[in-house]
Motif scaffolding. Structure first.
Motif, short mmCIF file in Angstrom:
data_model
loop_
_atom_site.label_atom_id
_atom_site.label_comp_id
_atom_site.label_asym_id
_atom_site.label_seq_id
_atom_site.Cartn_x
_atom_site.Cartn_y
_atom_site.Cartn_z
N MET A 170 -9.61 6.67 5.31
CA MET A 170 -8.79 5.95 6.28
C MET A 170 -8.04 6.91 7.21
SD MET A 170 -8.30 2.95 7.18
CE MET A 170 -9.05 2.20 5.72
N ARG B 296 -6.71 7.10 11.63
CA ARG B 296 -5.32 7.09 12.06
C ARG B 296 -4.96 8.31 12.89
NH1 ARG B 296 -2.58 4.91 6.44
NH2 ARG B 296 -3.43 2.82 6.57
N LYS C 143 -9.84 3.67 -4.74
CA LYS C 143 -9.72 2.84 -3.53
C LYS C 143 -8.25 2.65 -3.19
CE LYS C 143 -14.01 0.24 -4.19
NZ LYS C 143 -14.60 -1.11 -4.38
N ARG C 144 -7.97 2.73 -1.91
CA ARG C 144 -6.59 2.52 -1.46
C ARG C 144 -6.25 1.05 -1.59
NH1 ARG C 144 -4.03 1.09 3.27
NH2 ARG C 144 -2.01 2.07 3.65
N ARG D 122 -4.62 -2.63 -1.10
CA ARG D 122 -4.05 -3.37 0.03
C ARG D 122 -2.60 -3.66 -0.30
NH1 ARG D 122 -6.55 -8.52 0.81
NH2 ARG D 122 -6.12 -8.45 3.03
N GLN D 123 -1.70 -3.19 0.56
CA GLN D 123 -0.28 -3.34 0.31
C GLN D 123 0.28 -4.54 1.06
OE1 GLN D 123 0.93 -1.69 -1.98
NE2 GLN D 123 -0.09 0.29 -2.12
N HIS E 16 5.21 -2.28 3.46
CA HIS E 16 5.20 -1.50 4.69
C HIS E 16 6.60 -1.43 5.31
CE1 HIS E 16 0.96 -0.53 5.40
NE2 HIS E 16 0.69 -1.64 4.73
N ALA F 192 -2.82 -0.65 9.89
CA ALA F 192 -3.11 -1.40 8.66
C ALA F 192 -3.18 -2.90 8.94
CB ALA F 192 -2.04 -1.10 7.61
N GLN G 245 -6.46 -3.73 10.80
CA GLN G 245 -7.64 -3.50 9.99
C GLN G 245 -7.65 -4.36 8.72
OE1 GLN G 245 -8.04 0.71 9.30
NE2 GLN G 245 -8.60 1.13 11.42
N GLN G 246 -6.74 -5.35 8.70
CA GLN G 246 -6.68 -6.32 7.61
C GLN G 246 -6.47 -5.65 6.26
OE1 GLN G 246 -9.46 -9.61 7.81
NE2 GLN G 246 -10.01 -9.11 9.91
N GLU G 247 -5.58 -4.67 6.23
CA GLU G 247 -5.27 -3.96 5.00
C GLU G 247 -4.01 -4.49 4.32
OE1 GLU G 247 -5.00 0.20 5.76
OE2 GLU G 247 -7.12 0.41 6.29
N SER H 156 -2.08 -7.19 2.12
CA SER H 156 -2.53 -8.13 1.09
C SER H 156 -2.09 -9.56 1.35
CB SER H 156 -2.02 -7.68 -0.28
OG SER H 156 -0.60 -7.64 -0.31
#
Length: 619
Positions: free
Chosen positions: A1, A5, A488-489, A491-492, A497, A536, A539-541, A543
């Motif tokens: 990712m 960025r 895997k990162r 999804r927060q 954030h 984020a 990119q639909q990151e 949650s």
């Protein structure tokens, strides 16, 4: 990712940093009056968490002043959809007693675990390790020196997690705040709740405040944001969350230990020792020694932060006298409710800001102090200044602050009229105050969600049994599949954030709360986190946020880069875009002329850059 960025930081960060550090720059000429549309955009940026697609046109249709007036009367706005959603947060519906018992039950279980660890450590000759407590009694005690099995470790983990259900109250309160900020039509109400919660700041990280703040938000802040300031001040003074946070719950007149108190403590200590909890037993005082005493924390902050202001004309002597007046104002840990304890109160005479308070007043001493502070001219000025900073500018005109303070004084602190005086003032819509403030992390994140037409789906805490099963499965898998999952990162959430951007909700440690001067949010490190959030989001990151660029680009031909840029700027920036920002966007997100490999624009990258632009970060 990281590779996706890097260009964003390189292309936009210098522009954002340079632009935001030049406050109070404006994007509209100071000598020109704002257009009707820009007035509406300005109002929506200040009294809401930013416009959603179509909001500007809706306000144009109903009239700007009509919109402001309706927002000043939130009880006339149907908010049933959002409140029905919030009602699903079970801990937020609990009574003060239920919440208090939840926390106290967990605290006692933790003490029992620590006592068990101490006993086992004594048996083995080792020091107790609170971070790795022994198996709970229902799992069977281990023989001295025997390491716990994986099943016992898992049982310990689940036992510890289930004893921290009160922590879920923090998460539910944070999620409810975000749901309301994003979706509630009562936008001014939510902005004011945030303002006053910050004004009467309480850090939920401090012990029982993680459950007591639920009641404070529901019963202290929300009912009073447009009422009388004196009523809100009293509600805060009697809030168990505030009493604990600023240590007034233990403030008492100093007393001399009597033989009866010594004997009673000896019996309590003996009983706790017999039950295996001797490590937590209270020490036995000696007859004749002094115990207790006043704590000045709340007395200082109620004058410096809540009412008069740091330059409000009080002295250290006033702080001490106010602290004496509030001795005995405490709460019951068993019920989570305010109580006045006469035996803790200093019944002597006091003098506060030149007002004599006779001896023997009891609880009325504190009530008198609230009357004095709420009606003081310095309080009218301090509250008016902070509200003007929130709605008008970081450095509001002194004439406006004085005029609003006059409204505060004449109306006895009627906050609806005080707020209305600001929102209908010429200064509020003055061109020089257009886009002259920086959004806080909360405002930035929520306004991005609203502007993009995105929706929030609150994520309930993962059940502890499911969490334990997941961890146990990962332990069994070992390398390979488990390692792939952990690599895997995750999804927060939106809340995560906002925390990363520097504004943990309900968790500002100092009693000052977060600064009303918006330029304090500007720094290169903070701006990087904002740009990361923008990426984020698009990119639909996240949650709990559903982002879809089609909401912004509905009907736009993606084969026409210029049209995509213009449509995005229209929806997200309300066409408020400078040539320098447009140039950066064209270079970073639009296909290069003659590039046969990329004939269409990358809409998500363009929208992320636009959300990270200086224009979007201003309000």
């Amino acid at each position: 990712m990281a590779h996706s960025r890097l260009p964003l930081r390189q292309s936009l960060l210098p522009l954002v940093t340079a632009t935001l550090l030049t406050l109070p720059a404006t994007t509209a000429p100071a000598q020109e009056a704002l257009s009707n549309r820009n007035e509406i955009v300005h109002v929506l940026n200040r009294i809401t968490y930013g416009p959603r697609p179509g909001d500007v046109e809706a306000v144009q249709k109903m009239g700007l002043q009509n919109y402001i007036e309706k927002q000043l009367h939130p009880e006339t706005i149907d908010d049933s959809t959002v409140e029905n959603l919030v009602s699903g947060f079970d801990l937020l519906q609990m009574s003060p007693e239920q919440l208090a018992q939840l926390f106290e039950g967990e605290r006692k279980k933790q003490q029992q675990k620590q006592a068990l660890a101490a006993r086992q450590a004594q048996a083995t000759g080792e020091s107790p390790n609170p971070s790795n407590p022994p198996a709970p009694p229902n799992q069977g005690e281990l023989a001295p020196g025997t390491p716990p099995t994986p099943q016992q470790r898992m049982a310990n983990m689940m036992n510890q997690a289930n004893q921290n259900r009160s922590v879920t109250a923090v998460e539910q309160l944070e999620q409810a705040k975000l749901v309301r900020a994003i979706d509630s039509p009562r936008q001014l109400q939510e902005v004011l709740v945030d303002f006053w919660s910050n004004h009467f700041n309480i850090d939920m990280k401090k012990g029982p405040d993680r459950v007591l703040k639920v009641v404070d938000d529901r019963d202290v802040i929300r009912p009073h944001i447009l009422g009388r300031f004196r009523d809100m001040l009293e509600a805060s003074a009697k809030s168990p969350a505030m009493l604990f946070y600023l240590d007034n719950a233990l403030s008492s007149v100093a007393r001399v230990v009597t033989p009866m108190e010594q004997q009673f403590t000896e019996r309590v200590q003996a009983q706790m020792t017999q039950n295996g909890n001797g490590a937590f037993a209270p020490p036995v005082p000696k007859v004749g020694e002094k115990r207790g005493g006043i704590n000045e924390n709340y007395a200082r902050e109620i004058m410096e932060l809540h009412t008069l202001g740091v330059d409000g004309g009080y002295t250290q002597k006033d702080v001490t006298e106010v602290a004496r007046c509030f001795t005995g104002w405490t709460f019951k840990r068993e019920t989570g409710e305010f109580i006045f304890r006469p035996r803790m109160h200093d019944n002597g005479s006091k003098i506060v800001l030149g007002h004599e308070i006779p001896a023997g007043g009891g609880m009325n001493d504190g009530e008198t102090v609230l009357d004095i502070l709420a009606s003081h001219p310095a309080t009218a000025h301090h509250i008016s200044l902070q509200l003007c900073q929130r709605f008008v500018s970081d450095n509001p005109p002194a004439t406006l602050v004085d005029r609003v303070a006059g409204v505060f004084t004449r109306t006895g602190g009627d906050l609806r009229k005080v707020t209305g005086a600001i929102l209908t003032s010429p200064e509020f819509l003055s061109p020089e105050n257009y886009n002259n403030k920086i959004k806080s992390p909360l405002e930035f994140a929520v306004s991005a969600v609203r502007a993009s037409g995105s929706s929030i789906t609150p994520q309930p805490p993962q059940p502890y049994d499911k969490l334990a099963a997941t961890l146990e499965g990962a332990a069994v898998m070992g390398r390979g599949q488990a390692a792939d999952r952990l690599a895997k990162r995750p999804r927060q959430s939106l809340n995560w954030h906002i925390y990363e951007m520097g504004e943990p909700l309900f968790a500002c440690t100092p009693p000052t709360g977060y600064k009303e001067v918006s330029s304090s949010w500007v720094s290169p490190g903070a701006l990087i986190e904002r740009l990361n959030f923008a990426m984020a989001l698009t990119q639909q990151e996240l949650s709990d946020i559903h982002f879809d660029s089609r909401t912004i680009l509905d009907g736009t031909d993606l084969d026409k880069p210029g049209a995509v840029l213009n449509q995005s700027a229209s929806v997200l920036l309300q066409n408020n875009i400078t040539p320098s920002t447009r140039k950066v966007l064209e270079q970073a997100a639009l296909p290069a002329p003659g590039d046969s490999d990329s004939k269409t624009v990358n809409p998500n990258k363009l929208i992320a850059l636009m959300i990270g632009s200086p224009e979007f970060q201003r309000k």
